[in-house]
Enzyme design. Sequence first.
Site, PDB file in Angstrom:
ATOM      1  N   CYS A  60       0.819  -1.215   0.000  1.00  0.00           N
ATOM      2  CA  CYS A  60       0.000   0.000   0.000  1.00  0.00           C
ATOM      3  C   CYS A  60       0.848   1.259   0.000  1.00  0.00           C
ATOM      4  O   CYS A  60       0.313   2.363   0.094  1.00  0.00           O
ATOM      5  CB  CYS A  60      -0.913   0.006   1.221  1.00  0.00           C
ATOM      6  SG  CYS A  60      -0.017   0.111   2.787  1.00  0.00           S
ATOM      7  N   CYS A 120       4.770   1.650   3.939  1.00  0.00           N
ATOM      8  CA  CYS A 120       6.122   1.533   4.487  1.00  0.00           C
ATOM      9  C   CYS A 120       6.973   2.732   4.057  1.00  0.00           C
ATOM     10  O   CYS A 120       7.759   3.260   4.849  1.00  0.00           O
ATOM     11  CB  CYS A 120       6.764   0.220   4.034  1.00  0.00           C
ATOM     12  SG  CYS A 120       5.843  -1.254   4.512  1.00  0.00           S
ATOM     13  N   CYS A 130       4.658  -7.233   4.620  1.00  0.00           N
ATOM     14  CA  CYS A 130       4.339  -7.861   3.331  1.00  0.00           C
ATOM     15  C   CYS A 130       5.599  -8.419   2.693  1.00  0.00           C
ATOM     16  O   CYS A 130       5.609  -9.545   2.189  1.00  0.00           O
ATOM     17  CB  CYS A 130       3.660  -6.856   2.409  1.00  0.00           C
ATOM     18  SG  CYS A 130       2.124  -6.173   3.055  1.00  0.00           S
ATOM     19  N   CYS A 168       3.651  -3.132  10.112  1.00  0.00           N
ATOM     20  CA  CYS A 168       2.578  -2.680   9.214  1.00  0.00           C
ATOM     21  C   CYS A 168       2.010  -1.364   9.743  1.00  0.00           C
ATOM     22  O   CYS A 168       0.926  -1.322  10.299  1.00  0.00           O
ATOM     23  CB  CYS A 168       1.493  -3.748   9.113  1.00  0.00           C
ATOM     24  SG  CYS A 168       0.245  -3.427   7.853  1.00  0.00           S
ATOM     25  N   HIS A 177       4.777  -7.349  25.400  1.00  0.00           N
ATOM     26  CA  HIS A 177       4.187  -7.612  26.711  1.00  0.00           C
ATOM     27  C   HIS A 177       5.159  -7.324  27.867  1.00  0.00           C
ATOM     28  O   HIS A 177       4.744  -6.904  28.949  1.00  0.00           O
ATOM     29  CB  HIS A 177       3.770  -9.085  26.751  1.00  0.00           C
ATOM     30  CG  HIS A 177       2.961  -9.497  27.936  1.00  0.00           C
ATOM     31  ND1 HIS A 177       1.716  -8.981  28.220  1.00  0.00           N
ATOM     32  CD2 HIS A 177       3.212 -10.401  28.914  1.00  0.00           C
ATOM     33  CE1 HIS A 177       1.237  -9.548  29.315  1.00  0.00           C
ATOM     34  NE2 HIS A 177       2.120 -10.402  29.755  1.00  0.00           N
ATOM     35  N   CYS A 179       5.182  -3.489  28.559  1.00  0.00           N
ATOM     36  CA  CYS A 179       3.912  -2.782  28.398  1.00  0.00           C
ATOM     37  C   CYS A 179       3.557  -2.033  29.688  1.00  0.00           C
ATOM     38  O   CYS A 179       3.634  -2.606  30.777  1.00  0.00           O
ATOM     39  CB  CYS A 179       2.803  -3.784  28.054  1.00  0.00           C
ATOM     40  SG  CYS A 179       1.183  -3.003  27.861  1.00  0.00           S
ATOM     41  N   CYS A 196      -5.535  -4.427  31.520  1.00  0.00           N
ATOM     42  CA  CYS A 196      -4.839  -5.130  30.430  1.00  0.00           C
ATOM     43  C   CYS A 196      -5.810  -5.354  29.263  1.00  0.00           C
ATOM     44  O   CYS A 196      -6.986  -5.673  29.463  1.00  0.00           O
ATOM     45  CB  CYS A 196      -4.317  -6.459  30.946  1.00  0.00           C
ATOM     46  SG  CYS A 196      -3.571  -7.494  29.661  1.00  0.00           S
ATOM     47  N   CYS A 208      -5.403  -8.081  22.452  1.00  0.00           N
ATOM     48  CA  CYS A 208      -4.001  -7.647  22.416  1.00  0.00           C
ATOM     49  C   CYS A 208      -3.082  -8.835  22.110  1.00  0.00           C
ATOM     50  O   CYS A 208      -3.172  -9.888  22.742  1.00  0.00           O
ATOM     51  CB  CYS A 208      -3.596  -7.012  23.739  1.00  0.00           C
ATOM     52  SG  CYS A 208      -1.920  -6.317  23.690  1.00  0.00           S
ATOM     53  N   CYS A 230       8.294  -1.494  20.401  1.00  0.00           N
ATOM     54  CA  CYS A 230       7.356  -0.359  20.304  1.00  0.00           C
ATOM     55  C   CYS A 230       7.132   0.312  21.652  1.00  0.00           C
ATOM     56  O   CYS A 230       7.063   1.542  21.750  1.00  0.00           O
ATOM     57  CB  CYS A 230       6.014  -0.824  19.748  1.00  0.00           C
ATOM     58  SG  CYS A 230       6.079  -1.561  18.109  1.00  0.00           S
ATOM     59  N   CYS A 276       0.561   2.241  19.916  1.00  0.00           N
ATOM     60  CA  CYS A 276      -0.794   1.683  19.828  1.00  0.00           C
ATOM     61  C   CYS A 276      -1.456   1.537  21.194  1.00  0.00           C
ATOM     62  O   CYS A 276      -2.565   2.050  21.428  1.00  0.00           O
ATOM     63  CB  CYS A 276      -0.747   0.332  19.108  1.00  0.00           C
ATOM     64  SG  CYS A 276      -0.184   0.443  17.392  1.00  0.00           S
ATOM     65  N   CYS A 300      -2.328  -4.309  20.820  1.00  0.00           N
ATOM     66  CA  CYS A 300      -1.284  -4.617  19.841  1.00  0.00           C
ATOM     67  C   CYS A 300      -1.853  -5.667  18.885  1.00  0.00           C
ATOM     68  O   CYS A 300      -2.442  -6.656  19.317  1.00  0.00           O
ATOM     69  CB  CYS A 300      -0.046  -5.157  20.556  1.00  0.00           C
ATOM     70  SG  CYS A 300       1.174  -5.917  19.447  1.00  0.00           S
ATOM     71  N   CYS A 321       1.640  -6.920  14.332  1.00  0.00           N
ATOM     72  CA  CYS A 321       1.878  -6.710  12.894  1.00  0.00           C
ATOM     73  C   CYS A 321       3.299  -7.040  12.459  1.00  0.00           C
ATOM     74  O   CYS A 321       3.566  -7.058  11.261  1.00  0.00           O
ATOM     75  CB  CYS A 321       1.507  -5.288  12.500  1.00  0.00           C
ATOM     76  SG  CYS A 321       2.663  -4.010  13.071  1.00  0.00           S
TER      77      CYS A 321
END
Length: 296
Positions: A17, A20, A126, A164, A204, A207, A227, A233, A242, A254, A261, A264
């Site tokens: 798409c 990226c 991808c 993603c 995790h 988090c 949670c 998640c 992340c 996110c 989460c 991705c």
Amino acid sequence: MAKTQERPVIWLQAAGCSGCSVSVLNSVSPKIQNVLVDEVVPGQHVSLRFHPTVMAGSGEMTLEVIEETKQQSAGAYFLVVEGAVPTASGGGYGTLGERGDRELTIAEQVEDLGRKAAAVIALGTCAAFGGIPAGKPNPTGCVSVKAFFDSKGVATPVINVPGCPPHPDWFVGALASVLLTGLPKPGDLDALLRPKAFYGPLVHEHCPRRAYFDEGKFAKKLSDPGCLLELGCKGPVTHADCSLRLWNGGVNWCIGVGSPCHGCVEPGFPDVLAPLYEKLDEATLANIGASPEKGG
């Protein structure tokens, strides 16, 4: 003064798409103009020779640039592939242009350019694992870059930078690491060819809602504290930094905005991790803490 060494980069966009590219262009530190104009590491400068979305040229002129780079910098240029590789119908679901009266498919270009590259960065889920284009029923026969190379006997090193989209730091960091220290050494990548520096910890583990999990306090709707496991998640089975790195220049991520989460960066996304907003299967939860070295 030593001459700055230019490292050519050819960037192909296959089945995807373009998200990226958008993510990488939003690199904050360094900014993308610094990546493309300045020395990424001392003495080495990235020379982006071909990128379908951001370059000004088009048509045969740009295809000649690809050919020149392949001929003049064989074994020295880097190939970035964004998107999965369509293989059905002779690769006809993805074309790069025409040469004479013949269509140039993405698949043949990935194979041809990949054979002569110093290394290939499979950018985004991808390219790294097939991602959404390879999801069922996959009528275009999309596959990951590594799976495609394996089917064609291409042995060029592949570095997977899934996501993603992928975080811009993951791409810039992976590229800078190759320029600074060479191809990844044993132990630099996990079993899925992802740089451990970015894809080591489970989401995790770090988090900010982990304490809720340990106390058995689970959110029942997205706006609840607690949670997010029961709302789908995938942090317990997702290896990415992340939660430590954050997105949008370190502003948020996110789970920070109340979304589970979605996993991705993992193989099989999205099919294996769907439905996205339903709780993980208990059998999958047994992988909490498993190392990707063991395929966990």
